[in-house]
Design an enzyme around this catalytic site. Structure first.
Site, PDB file in Angstrom:
ATOM      1  CD  GLU A   1       3.148  -3.324   9.525  1.00  0.00           C
ATOM      2  OE1 GLU A   1       2.661  -3.479   8.435  1.00  0.00           O
ATOM      3  OE2 GLU A   1       4.317  -3.317   9.659  1.00  0.00           O
TER       4      GLU A   1
ATOM      5  CE  LYS B   1       7.328  -1.340  11.065  1.00  0.00           C
ATOM      6  NZ  LYS B   1       6.931  -2.251  10.339  1.00  0.00           N
TER       7      LYS B   1
ATOM      8  CD1 TRP C   1       0.482  -0.897   3.132  1.00  0.00           C
ATOM      9  CD2 TRP C   1      -0.233   1.414   3.206  1.00  0.00           C
ATOM     10  NE1 TRP C   1       0.799  -0.469   4.349  1.00  0.00           N
ATOM     11  CE2 TRP C   1       0.558   1.013   4.609  1.00  0.00           C
ATOM     12  CE3 TRP C   1      -0.460   2.657   3.068  1.00  0.00           C
ATOM     13  CZ2 TRP C   1       0.718   1.856   5.596  1.00  0.00           C
ATOM     14  CZ3 TRP C   1      -0.475   3.469   4.181  1.00  0.00           C
ATOM     15  CH2 TRP C   1       0.434   3.004   5.284  1.00  0.00           C
TER      16      TRP C   1
END
Length: 772
Positions: free
Chosen positions: A488, A600, A357
């Protein structure tokens, strides 16, 4: 962090050879042309630590998935762009002594990537164990004028000896990927041919049956004079070479020219692949190295004319932004809508060279402004052509009625990512693909795209979101459970704010597109709705979800919560972590990471970046001030979003700090992972940091809007953008902004909430003192 690359505006320069840095340099000095690319491996033998890499765009292998616990819905393979035949190889021996920088004493080593003209140059003096000293100068490039051609000029100058030179240019197809799941080699031999000074090797991929023919033609010169030397043919398994033996004298320069072609069955019939490769080689060889190099320089000059960013007062920043732009254009040219942009491009094997993406969220804005319109359009069409596969992917997970889940990782539209928390849960990728359609139409004004391609994709994504939410009796709201957001370091969470807001935006935008087509293209809309078996109640269902979606918030802090329960975590700031614990993805257990509050990459802030127009500055600031101190930026995609938001919030110090981090991420090896390959998609984020951040460029109501600031260290910066057929050259200084319209198209722009008209072939200067 490393700091061994010499700062220069147009060149990436390494001086001195350090074997411990070699794999990093192989990534940094990589070459490509959108059709093929390679790491900066040495032409001659190197027995030291190296990551060989030659890649052909779109040619991949479905490496069988390797997991401990198989779950329904897992993909059966991970698609990988293959390490293809090594075409740069030139074995060099003096008498019986091989040239190998791992065993020789190396001095005056220099490696230069000329970004302005598109070639790699390397030189050194090697002292062999026998005492022989030889100077080498190697120049090579992958042509963007003809993307099936590459060329090498390899010059040898013996400094203190005479000898029998054994020089063997070769093509070696007996290669493998270092990331092969089962230590498997992915290429099979098809045929080879050696004719005088030409050599050809055709290989076929297992399972996918792509065929690639690699051909080369060589000539050898002494002090500029062509030598007539008959080579010895060398054949081994998946290997062809031509061994030349020449008596050489001290201070006589031997030059080997090697012209190479890589042709794929993607673009040529298999039955004529060899003959067409021979024809391609013949045409290129007839031109010669110098002509091919001049064509390369001319083509790169054209690219820089429309994409260069010039920074006055900061050589390090200047070098970095050009490096990022250069690598983006080496990776993707937009000529072929079957191709896309892997996170590592042609610079390494990590992430398999597949599509993520990242393309839609970060790369599309760059190509919209710096390349012809069809380049960014082809990135969107790539997804449109894979819509059927996206519907299949969703069906495998239990969705129906034409719902589509585009893959997290793909080469051909099938999902091939095999970590459950990503494959099944990181569904926000669907939203990024929808947003890219909106972004493209907003920038280009190409509303025809909606009827031709866009609506089909949008409806399939909207159907997915409709089925993915569920009604919560407790909350009396729609909720979305069991997801992973862009951060994530959180898995299987409920009500990730970014995913929820993206889902409802997609539903609203799809309904809006239907209304646009109903007004402007009723006949086409009717045809599309019939094709999609679209029911009127779907719009009602979507509106209900939009109206009743749950978004986690903390009223007291005035922030959007990353997900339910985020504030239950122990709230520690990144500044309070010991440097010895960073990066946490290398120092902590996964369990500890998941239980921590650390982020993250931009998650809530990613949503605020996409939809900033929906929120006031106070809301943006509260969320930025809360989440940024908890963000470890251990994704290459993180700093750019923070830089853009910091710029919007007038925090120029933070905006510049994050820009430097994203701009020199690979050049300075910030994350200690450049040896695996460059962070190509995040390089587009570097461009965004400058244009959307420092220049404050947006598109609103069909106009370009600017709200610029000049970083304190810079005297000025300037850039070129294309917008709806016009080409604008913009310069920002401490005094104001100059805009040159080099086309005949009149434009109206907005600067600091004031409108200015720029007629064709006009230059205007807007001084800060003139702004209210």
């Amino acid at each position: 962090m490393k700091n061994y690359i010499k700062a220069e505006e147009w060149n990436i320069i390494e001086e001195g050879f350090d074997p411990h840095l070699n794999k990093i340099s192989e990534s940094i000095f990589s070459l490509g042309n959108g059709r093929m690319g390679q790491r900066a491996n040495f032409e001659e033998t190197y027995s030291g630590e190296t990551l060989p890499g030659n890649y052909i765009a779109g040619v991949y292998y479905p490496d069988k998935t390797r997991v401990g616990w198989w779950k329904n819905g897992y993909p059966e393979y991970f698609a990988k762009v293959l390490n293809a035949a090594n075409w740069i190889g030139i074995e060099v021996k003096f008498d019986d002594e091989i040239l190998d920088l791992a065993t020789a004493e190396v001095s005056e080593f220099s490696r230069i990537l000329n970004m302005g003209e598109g070639y790699l140059e390397r030189s050194f003096i090697a002292k062999l164990k026998s005492g022989k000293k030889v100077k080498i100068m190697a120049t090579r490039f992958c042509s963007i004028a003809d993307d099936e051609i590459a060329a090498i000029r390899y010059q040898i100058l013996p400094l203190n000896f005479s000898a029998k030179l054994h020089i063997m240019p070769f093509i070696d197809g007996d290669v493998k990927n270092q990331d092969s799941n089962y230590d498997e080699k992915f290429w099979e031999f098809v045929n080879d041919d050696i004719v005088e000074h030409e050599a050809y090797l055709t290989l076929r991929t297992k399972k996918t049956n792509f065929e690639v023919c690699t051909g080369s033609a060589v000539s050898i010169h002494c002090n500029g004079k062509l030598l007539q030397v008959k080579p010895q043919e060398i054949r081994r398994e998946k290997f062809v070479g031509q061994l030349f033996q020449i008596d050489i004298q001290a201070n006589e320069e031997i030059t080997l020219i090697k012209i190479v072609a890589n042709l794929s069955s993607q673009n040529h019939p298999k039955t004529t692949l060899l003959s067409q490769t021979k024809s391609t080689i013949a045409n290129a060889f007839k031109k010669g190295f110098s002509t091919l190099l001049n064509e390369q320089k001319q083509e790169w000059a054209k690219k820089w004319e429309h994409s260069d960013i010039i920074i006055e007062g900061d050589v390090s920043a200047q070098q970095a932004i050009r490096f990022n732009i250069y690598q983006l254009f080496q990776t993707y040219t937009g000529k072929d809508d079957r191709l896309n942009i892997g996170p590592k491009g042609f610079t390494g094997e990590k992430y398999g060279g597949s599509t993520y993406w990242d393309t839609e969220a970060y790369c599309v804005p760059f190509y919209l402004a710096t390349a012809p319109q069809e380049v960014s359009k082809n990135l969107l069409i790539y997804r449109y052509k894979q819509l059927d596969k996206a519907i299949e992917n969703a069906h495998k997970l239990g969705f129906k009625d034409g719902a589509a889940l585009f893959p997290m990782v793909t080469m051909n539209g099938e999902e091939c990512h095999n970590e459950w928390e990503i494959t099944f849960e990181e569904i926000h990728r669907n939203g990024a693909i929808a947003f890219a359609i909106y972004n493209y139409v907003r920038y280009t004004g190409d509303t025809d795209y909606l009827g031709d391609y866009g609506l089909e994709v949008l409806v399939a994504i909207a159907r997915f979101w409709k089925q993915r939410v569920n009604w919560s009796n407790e909350k009396q709201k729609y909720v979305m459970l069991g997801v992973t957001g862009p951060n994530e370091y959180e898995n299987n969470v409920n009500n990730n704010w970014y995913t929820n807001i993206l889902a409802t935006w997609c539903l609203k935008y799809t309904a809006k597109v239907i209304e646009i087509l109903r007004t402007n293209e009723q006949k086409k809309l009717n045809s599309l709705l019939a094709k999609l078996n679209f029911k009127a109640h779907e719009l009602v269902d979507w509106a209900a979800i939009v109206d009743k979606m749950y978004y986690p918030t903390d009223e007291e802090k005035g922030i959007f919560l990353q997900q339910d329960g985020y504030l239950d975590k122990e709230q520690i700031l990144v500044k309070d972590l010991s440097p010895s614990e960073r990066p946490i993805n290398q120092k902590w257990s996964w369990d500890r990471i998941l239980r921590s509050c650390f982020i993250k990459q931009a998650d809530v802030l990613q949503g605020l970046y996409f939809f900033e127009e929906d929120y006031d500055l106070a809301t943006l600031k509260r969320n930025f001030d809360f989440y940024e101190p908890r963000t470890v930026h251990e994704s290459s995609l993180s700093p750019c979003v923070h830089s853009i938001l910091a710029a919007k919030l007038n925090d120029e110090v933070k905006a510049y700090e994050f820009y430097l981090r994203t701009a020199r991420l690979d050049l300075d090896d910030y994350n200690n992972d450049t040896e695996d390959g460059l962070h190509i998609t995040s390089m587009a984020g570097t461009w965004m940091s400058m244009i959307e951040g420092f220049a404050g460029m947006r598109v609103k109501n069909d106009r370009l809007v600017f709200n610029p600031f000049l970083p304190a260290k810079w005297k000025s910066f300037s850039f070129t953008i294309g917008f709806r057929g016009a080409v604008l050259k913009i310069k920002i200084t401490e005094a104001g902004m100059t805009i040159n319209n080099s086309t005949l198209i009149d434009l109206e722009i907005c600067l600091a909430n004031q409108n200015f008209k720029i007629t064709g072939n006009e230059e205007i200067e807007i001084k800060n003192t003139e702004l209210v």
